[in-house]
Design an enzyme around this catalytic site. Structure first.
Site, PDB file in Angstrom:
ATOM      1  N   LYS A  22      -8.402  -8.260  17.619  1.00  0.00           N
ATOM      2  CA  LYS A  22      -7.251  -8.930  18.137  1.00  0.00           C
ATOM      3  C   LYS A  22      -6.790  -8.881  19.414  1.00  0.00           C
ATOM      4  CE  LYS A  22      -3.643  -9.435  15.458  1.00  0.00           C
ATOM      5  NZ  LYS A  22      -2.325  -9.443  16.150  1.00  0.00           N
ATOM      6  N   ARG A  27      -6.453 -10.283  25.443  1.00  0.00           N
ATOM      7  CA  ARG A  27      -6.735 -10.081  26.860  1.00  0.00           C
ATOM      8  C   ARG A  27      -7.912 -10.777  27.311  1.00  0.00           C
ATOM      9  NH1 ARG A  27      -4.264  -6.241  24.011  1.00  0.00           N
ATOM     10  NH2 ARG A  27      -2.751  -4.686  24.992  1.00  0.00           N
ATOM     11  N   GLN A 169       1.534  -3.166  24.583  1.00  0.00           N
ATOM     12  CA  GLN A 169       2.353  -4.500  24.983  1.00  0.00           C
ATOM     13  C   GLN A 169       3.022  -4.472  26.231  1.00  0.00           C
ATOM     14  OE1 GLN A 169       4.123  -6.261  21.598  1.00  0.00           O
ATOM     15  NE2 GLN A 169       2.129  -6.477  20.524  1.00  0.00           N
ATOM     16  N   ASP A 313      -1.116   0.159  13.903  1.00  0.00           N
ATOM     17  CA  ASP A 313      -1.160  -1.079  12.713  1.00  0.00           C
ATOM     18  C   ASP A 313      -2.119  -0.793  11.440  1.00  0.00           C
ATOM     19  OD1 ASP A 313      -0.292  -2.590  14.778  1.00  0.00           O
ATOM     20  OD2 ASP A 313      -1.811  -3.371  15.726  1.00  0.00           O
ATOM     21  N   LYS A 340       7.799  -4.230  13.927  1.00  0.00           N
ATOM     22  CA  LYS A 340       6.652  -5.094  14.044  1.00  0.00           C
ATOM     23  C   LYS A 340       6.916  -6.402  13.346  1.00  0.00           C
ATOM     24  CE  LYS A 340       4.141  -2.058  15.800  1.00  0.00           C
ATOM     25  NZ  LYS A 340       3.399  -2.127  17.535  1.00  0.00           N
ATOM     26  N   ARG A 344       8.009  -2.933   8.723  1.00  0.00           N
ATOM     27  CA  ARG A 344       6.916  -2.393   7.988  1.00  0.00           C
ATOM     28  C   ARG A 344       7.107  -1.202   7.066  1.00  0.00           C
ATOM     29  NH1 ARG A 344       1.958  -3.862  11.885  1.00  0.00           N
ATOM     30  NH2 ARG A 344       1.836  -6.243  11.467  1.00  0.00           N
TER      31      ARG A 344
HETATM   32  C1  S3P Z   1      -1.078  -4.501  20.481  1.00  0.00           C
HETATM   33  C2  S3P Z   1      -0.125  -3.341  20.684  1.00  0.00           C
HETATM   34  C3  S3P Z   1       0.568  -2.720  19.602  1.00  0.00           C
HETATM   35  C4  S3P Z   1       0.257  -3.255  18.300  1.00  0.00           C
HETATM   36  C5  S3P Z   1      -0.089  -4.704  18.274  1.00  0.00           C
HETATM   37  C6  S3P Z   1      -1.272  -5.096  19.171  1.00  0.00           C
HETATM   38  C7  S3P Z   1      -1.727  -4.998  21.869  1.00  0.00           C
HETATM   39  O1  S3P Z   1       2.017  -3.054  19.867  1.00  0.00           O
HETATM   40  O2  S3P Z   1       0.974  -3.051  17.211  1.00  0.00           O
HETATM   41  O3  S3P Z   1      -0.436  -5.113  17.106  1.00  0.00           O
HETATM   42  O4  S3P Z   1      -2.656  -5.709  21.602  1.00  0.00           O
HETATM   43  O5  S3P Z   1      -1.081  -4.653  22.726  1.00  0.00           O
HETATM   44  P1  S3P Z   1       2.886  -2.347  20.672  1.00  0.00           P
HETATM   45  O6  S3P Z   1       2.189  -2.281  22.041  1.00  0.00           O
HETATM   46  O7  S3P Z   1       4.283  -2.782  20.596  1.00  0.00           O
HETATM   47  O8  S3P Z   1       2.994  -0.695  20.124  1.00  0.00           O
END
Ligand code: S3P
Length: 436
Positions: A22, A27, A169, A313, A340, A344
């Protein structure tokens, strides 16, 4: 939506290629949207979250077509992004909202990013504050939550940012904004979060230096990408096979990026018989096949704090595994789980308690002692990963487990229930349940 499980009546057996990653799929779409020319993506995840990103990219001018098993994106690199005519709906996806906020904060047009009920409760100041430091003009709803109302700007200035949270993120948002900013942008974080952005940008012709440094003004060029299977989806079968006696399952082409492979290390430390076969490089990412065989009851452990981002995750399903293992498992340093798609820690604690698990919840984790798993009704609370974790645990419960709040499984893994059933797991949608 409810999924009903029964204890598995036989070992889980067979092989499966879980759906595309995902994080990498989001990206691929966003970078392909920004790039000049075409980007060919194989193995893109087809799920609601990724569809939200694809729809937003199309509103911004990207074109998308299918070619055999690939998706071909025609980016906006030439003329630039088009101002969207309406709000951009990110659905349930924090990744979509935070990464696109980085792009849109730098544009000469206004935009509004909205999300569903869950996303509308999630913290956005972690990206809004540094973007404002770069010169962005963004308004949030009360408490720093979505919608994000982004106003047109004339340009941004690069920053050197020390992020208080380990978040891919946040890091990716700022790197994307940095591509449009003057000077250089770098980001440091307390622990290393997933590094897919750093790994993928060079394929689009963008150099990334130490501390995720990018230079403003660089333009992306279309490329070809292959998305590996998502270790976060594979995780449910790793745990199911480790729990159900006699199981032997092969998971193909799984992404094993070392910023994501915490579950493999933790399960090995708990005593799982887990073997990585044919590890190889594919499009800048390490992939491999994972064979997992039942090895008796596993042993609880102290999960190393510094490895938490590498399994962030997977922690719900790791907690489910610990609940049906021997001894005590201790998790700390995982306060991020509270922000999240749901809280969770709370959702897992309530669900596990409903199944008779002995646990103590802490602000940043939990201690739990494994034992017999009871039956009954548990609430996935609309969180895809918690819902799937309870379905897995249902395979070794002492009777039927009904999991409510399963509708958002479609955000990451629409075929989860049939795939688990295909390996011999017992999960179904009760008659009378309407398609969501
Ligand atoms: C993700 C980063 C993670 C993850 C999310 C996907 C990403 O979150 O929990 O499911 O694709 O960059 P955080 O960056 O907030 O930790």
């Amino acid at each position: 939506m409810i999924l009903a499980t029964r204890p598995a009546a036989s070992p889980l057996r067979g092989n499966l290629t879980p759906p595309g990653d995902k994080s990498i799929s989001h990206r691929a779409l966003i970078f392909g949207c920004l790039a000049a020319g075409e980007t060919r993506v194989e193995g893109l995840l087809e799920s609601e979250d990724v569809r939200a990103t694809a729809a937003a990219c199309r509103q911004l001018g990207m074109q998308m077509r299918r070619e055999n098993r690939a998706v071909v994106l025609r980016g906006t690199g030439g003329e630039g992004l088009r101002a969207p005519t309406g709000e951009l709906d990110m659905g349930n996806s924090g990744t979509a909202m935070r990464l696109l906020a980085g792009v849109l904060a730098a544009q000469p047009f206004d935009s509004v990013l909205v999300g569903d009920e869950s996303l509308s409760q999630r913290p956005m100041m972690r990206v809004v504050s540094p973007l404002r430091e770069m010169g962005a003009r963004i308004e949030t709803a009360e408490g720093g939550k979505p919608p994000l109302r982004i106003q047109a700007v004339d340009g941004l200035v690069g920053i050197d940012y020390a992020s208080p949270v380990a978040s891919a993120q946040v890091k990716s948002c700022l790197m994307l904004a940095g591509l449009y900013a003057s000077g250089r942008t770098s980001i440091r974080e307390p622990l290393t979060s997933r590094d897919h952005t750093e790994k993928m940008l060079p394929a689009f012709g963008i150099p990334v230096g130490e501390d995720c440094t990018v230079s403003g003004g660089a333009r992306l060029q279309g490329t070809a990408l292959r998305v590996p299977a998502d270790i976060s989806s594979a995780a449910f079968f790793l745990v199911a096979a480790a729990l159900v006696p006699g199981s032997d399952v092969l998971l193909n082409n799984v992404g094993l990026n070392e910023t994501r492979d915490g579950i493999v290390r933790v399960m090995k430390a708990m005593g799982a018989d887990l073997e990585v076969l044919d590890a190889r490089e594919s499009g800048g990412e390490t992939v491999g096949n994972i064979r997992i065989r039942y090895a008796g009851r596993l042993q609880g452990i102290d999960i190393p704090k510094e490895r938490v981002p590498s399994m962030i995750d997977e922690l719900p399903v790791i907690l489910a595994l610990a609940a049906a293992s021997d001894g005590t498992t201790r998790l700390r340093g995982a306060a991020e789980l509270r922000v999240k798609e749901s809280d969770r820690l709370a959702v897992m604690a309530r669900g596990l308690e409903a199944l008779g698990v002995d646990l103590t919840e802490y602000e940043d984790g939990m201690d739990l002692t494994g034992g017999a798993i009871g039956h009954g009704l548990v609430d996935g609370a609309g969180d895809h990963r918690c819902a799937m974790s309870f379905c897995v645990l249902g395979q070794v419960a002492d009777g039927p487990v009904e999991v409510s709040g399963c509708q958002n499984i479609d955000t990451s893994y629409p075929a989860f229930a049939p795939d688990l059933a295909g390996l011999g797991g017992r999960v179904h949608r009760p008659a009378g349940e309407q398609a969501s």
